[in-house]
Design a protein around this motif. Structure first.
Motif, PDB file in Angstrom:
ATOM      1  N   GLU A 150       5.403  -0.173  -8.749  1.00 37.92           N
ATOM      2  CA  GLU A 150       4.256  -0.707  -7.947  1.00 37.92           C
ATOM      3  C   GLU A 150       3.175  -0.980  -8.886  1.00 37.92           C
ATOM      4  OE1 GLU A 150       4.073   3.777  -7.221  1.00 37.92           O
ATOM      5  OE2 GLU A 150       5.834   2.203  -7.585  1.00 37.92           O
ATOM      6  N   HIS A 151       2.973  -0.146  -9.779  1.00 37.15           N
ATOM      7  CA  HIS A 151       2.015  -0.350 -10.729  1.00 37.15           C
ATOM      8  C   HIS A 151       2.144  -1.340 -11.783  1.00 37.15           C
ATOM      9  CE1 HIS A 151       0.083   3.577  -9.695  1.00 37.15           C
ATOM     10  NE2 HIS A 151       1.475   3.929  -9.647  1.00 37.15           N
ATOM     11  N   ILE A 152       3.092  -2.296 -11.809  1.00 40.59           N
ATOM     12  CA  ILE A 152       3.689  -2.897 -13.298  1.00 40.59           C
ATOM     13  C   ILE A 152       3.510  -4.490 -12.555  1.00 40.59           C
ATOM     14  CG2 ILE A 152       5.140  -3.425 -14.621  1.00 40.59           C
ATOM     15  CD1 ILE A 152       4.222  -0.725 -14.952  1.00 40.59           C
ATOM     16  N   THR A 185       8.420  -8.153   0.375  1.00 41.61           N
ATOM     17  CA  THR A 185       7.476  -7.595  -0.521  1.00 41.61           C
ATOM     18  C   THR A 185       5.843  -8.228  -0.605  1.00 41.61           C
ATOM     19  OG1 THR A 185       9.000  -6.472  -1.929  1.00 41.61           O
ATOM     20  CG2 THR A 185       6.847  -6.750  -2.921  1.00 41.61           C
ATOM     21  N   PHE A 186       4.873  -7.800  -0.507  1.00 41.34           N
ATOM     22  CA  PHE A 186       3.663  -8.446  -0.464  1.00 41.34           C
ATOM     23  C   PHE A 186       2.882  -8.355  -1.876  1.00 41.34           C
ATOM     24  CE2 PHE A 186      -0.994  -8.895   0.186  1.00 41.34           C
ATOM     25  CZ  PHE A 186      -0.841 -10.166   0.410  1.00 41.34           C
ATOM     26  N   GLU A 187       2.605  -9.219  -2.712  1.00 42.49           N
ATOM     27  CA  GLU A 187       1.654  -8.898  -3.598  1.00 42.49           C
ATOM     28  C   GLU A 187       0.986 -10.178  -3.838  1.00 42.49           C
ATOM     29  OE1 GLU A 187       4.072  -8.911  -7.435  1.00 42.49           O
ATOM     30  OE2 GLU A 187       5.431  -9.777  -6.294  1.00 42.49           O
ATOM     31  N   ASP A 188      -0.515  -9.964  -4.387  1.00 46.10           N
ATOM     32  CA  ASP A 188      -1.315 -11.145  -4.497  1.00 46.10           C
ATOM     33  C   ASP A 188      -2.047 -10.641  -5.842  1.00 46.10           C
ATOM     34  OD1 ASP A 188      -3.562 -12.878  -4.478  1.00 46.10           O
ATOM     35  OD2 ASP A 188      -3.778 -12.699  -2.426  1.00 46.10           O
ATOM     36  N   PHE A 201      -2.727  -2.342  -0.876  1.00 46.01           N
ATOM     37  CA  PHE A 201      -1.677  -2.030  -1.336  1.00 46.01           C
ATOM     38  C   PHE A 201      -1.316  -0.450  -0.983  1.00 46.01           C
ATOM     39  CE2 PHE A 201      -2.394  -5.667  -4.094  1.00 46.01           C
ATOM     40  CZ  PHE A 201      -1.793  -6.541  -3.345  1.00 46.01           C
ATOM     41  N   GLY A 202      -2.441   0.293  -0.336  1.00 42.64           N
ATOM     42  CA  GLY A 202      -2.295   1.820  -0.448  1.00 42.64           C
ATOM     43  C   GLY A 202      -2.649   2.568  -1.349  1.00 42.64           C
ATOM     44  N   GLN A 203      -3.149   2.061  -2.545  1.00 40.90           N
ATOM     45  CA  GLN A 203      -3.547   2.813  -3.690  1.00 40.90           C
ATOM     46  C   GLN A 203      -4.385   1.791  -4.717  1.00 40.90           C
ATOM     47  OE1 GLN A 203      -1.125   6.077  -4.905  1.00 40.90           O
ATOM     48  NE2 GLN A 203      -1.790   5.810  -7.129  1.00 40.90           N
ATOM     49  N   TYR A 204      -5.563   2.471  -5.196  1.00 42.66           N
ATOM     50  CA  TYR A 204      -6.337   1.467  -6.170  1.00 42.66           C
ATOM     51  C   TYR A 204      -5.497   0.929  -7.230  1.00 42.66           C
ATOM     52  CZ  TYR A 204      -6.718   5.358  -9.406  1.00 42.66           C
ATOM     53  OH  TYR A 204      -6.417   6.241 -10.620  1.00 42.66           O
ATOM     54  N   ASP A 205      -4.602   1.678  -7.668  1.00 43.02           N
ATOM     55  CA  ASP A 205      -3.976   1.023  -8.882  1.00 43.02           C
ATOM     56  C   ASP A 205      -2.581   0.325  -8.604  1.00 43.02           C
ATOM     57  OD1 ASP A 205      -2.959   3.371  -8.498  1.00 43.02           O
ATOM     58  OD2 ASP A 205      -3.052   4.191 -10.445  1.00 43.02           O
ATOM     59  N   ARG A 208       1.046  -4.205  -5.404  1.00 44.02           N
ATOM     60  CA  ARG A 208       2.040  -4.831  -4.343  1.00 44.02           C
ATOM     61  C   ARG A 208       2.455  -3.792  -3.515  1.00 44.02           C
ATOM     62  NH1 ARG A 208       5.094  -4.478  -8.875  1.00 44.02           N
ATOM     63  NH2 ARG A 208       4.426  -6.752  -9.400  1.00 44.02           N
ATOM     64  N   ILE A 209       3.037  -4.171  -2.315  1.00 42.19           N
ATOM     65  CA  ILE A 209       3.484  -3.345  -1.366  1.00 42.19           C
ATOM     66  C   ILE A 209       4.981  -3.602  -1.205  1.00 42.19           C
ATOM     67  CG2 ILE A 209       2.519  -4.469   0.660  1.00 42.19           C
ATOM     68  CD1 ILE A 209       3.330  -0.699   0.694  1.00 42.19           C
ATOM     69  N   TYR A 210       5.910  -2.760  -1.540  1.00 43.29           N
ATOM     70  CA  TYR A 210       7.460  -3.366  -1.428  1.00 43.29           C
ATOM     71  C   TYR A 210       7.992  -3.078   0.251  1.00 43.29           C
ATOM     72  CZ  TYR A 210       8.031  -3.314  -6.467  1.00 43.29           C
ATOM     73  OH  TYR A 210       7.855  -3.438  -7.610  1.00 43.29           O
TER      74      TYR A 210
END
Length: 255
Positions: A150-152, A185-188, A201-205, A208-210
């Protein structure tokens, strides 16, 4: 804001890792009791610590090993459902972004050739980018990569690398924070502000949210994926005593 939430959101992770080695024994002594037990080391406490970058979960972080719910669940699965601890054949294991709760125990296991890797962690053996791992094809019997993808930004490339270094017949566990209510999955990539990332996304780093499609993405790389809800095999009283999260899915991936 609670102390633990403030610490998580303001102190860089590498510094937190180093500091935890000093603070952990004091907290474990202070909280010793009989209400909750960490299955990793068998120690019991009157309570566990709260944890979370946003909304905090009570009784989440073990005072002794610093394990979270997902770590304790993985430990029980490995112990009861795999040959990880009992294999008489040496297993070559790659652990991406190694968790402290496992590190010393896995390093001491005589049946493992245990290698850790991360780009930033001060406790990893090999400094490397998960998208360009410095290991041979089909090198490892087991690969762990938990709460990393989720960080990558290019998680497809990272998954391909995990598949490449895993031996045919080997398995990996690739846990991620996941919203099972979301199909996709959502990413932007345009969201770069840490506060906005934390909100969305739930965390600063996180980038995405799977959703539930995470498992099929792993399958598209080539893995055979078992979506294991191991909590269904654990008695309710043990779920409570070990402070586990009901219905958490372990993505167990085979090559």
């Amino acid at each position: 804001m609670s102390i633990s939430k403030f610490v998580l959101n303001t102190i860089p992770r590498p510094i937190l890792i180093k500091a935890s080695y000093l603070v952990r024994p004091i907290i474990a002594w202070y909280l010793k009791g009989n209400n909750f037990t960490d299955p990793i080391d068998g120690r019991s406490f009157k309570k566990f610590l709260p944890y979370g970058y946003g909304k905090q979960r009570e009784n989440a972080l073990s005072p002794s090993t610093l394990s979270l719910e997902r770590h304790r669940l993985m430990w029980l699965f490995l112990k009861d459902e795999t040959h990880f601890f009992t294999s008489t054949k040496e297993l070559k294991v790659l652990h991406i972004a190694p968790e402290q709760c496992f590190l010393d125990i896995f390093r001491k296991q005589k049946n493992l050739k245990y290698i850790t890797s991360d780009l930033e962690s001060p406790i990893a053996d090999v400094k490397a980018d998960i998208c360009d791992l410095p290991f041979k094809d089909n090198e490892f019997d087991i690969v762990f990569c938990n709460h990393v993808l989720e960080h990558i930004p290019n998680d497809t490339k990272a998954m391909q690398e995990l598949y490449r270094v895993l031996k045919p017949g080997g398995f990996g566990i690739f846990q991620i924070p996941q919203d099972l209510s979301k199909e996709k999955t959502f990413e932007d990539d345009s969201i770069t502000n840490p506060k906005e990332r934390a909100k969305i996304f739930g965390q600063y780093d996180h980038v995405r949210i799977y959703g539930r499609d995470y498992f099929n993405k792993l399958r598209s790389i080539g893995f055979t994926v078992n979506e294991v809800d191991y909590t269904k095999k654990i008695a309710p009283e043990e779920m409570e005593r070990f402070c586990l999260m009901k219905n958490e899915i372990l993505p167990v991936c085979y090559k």
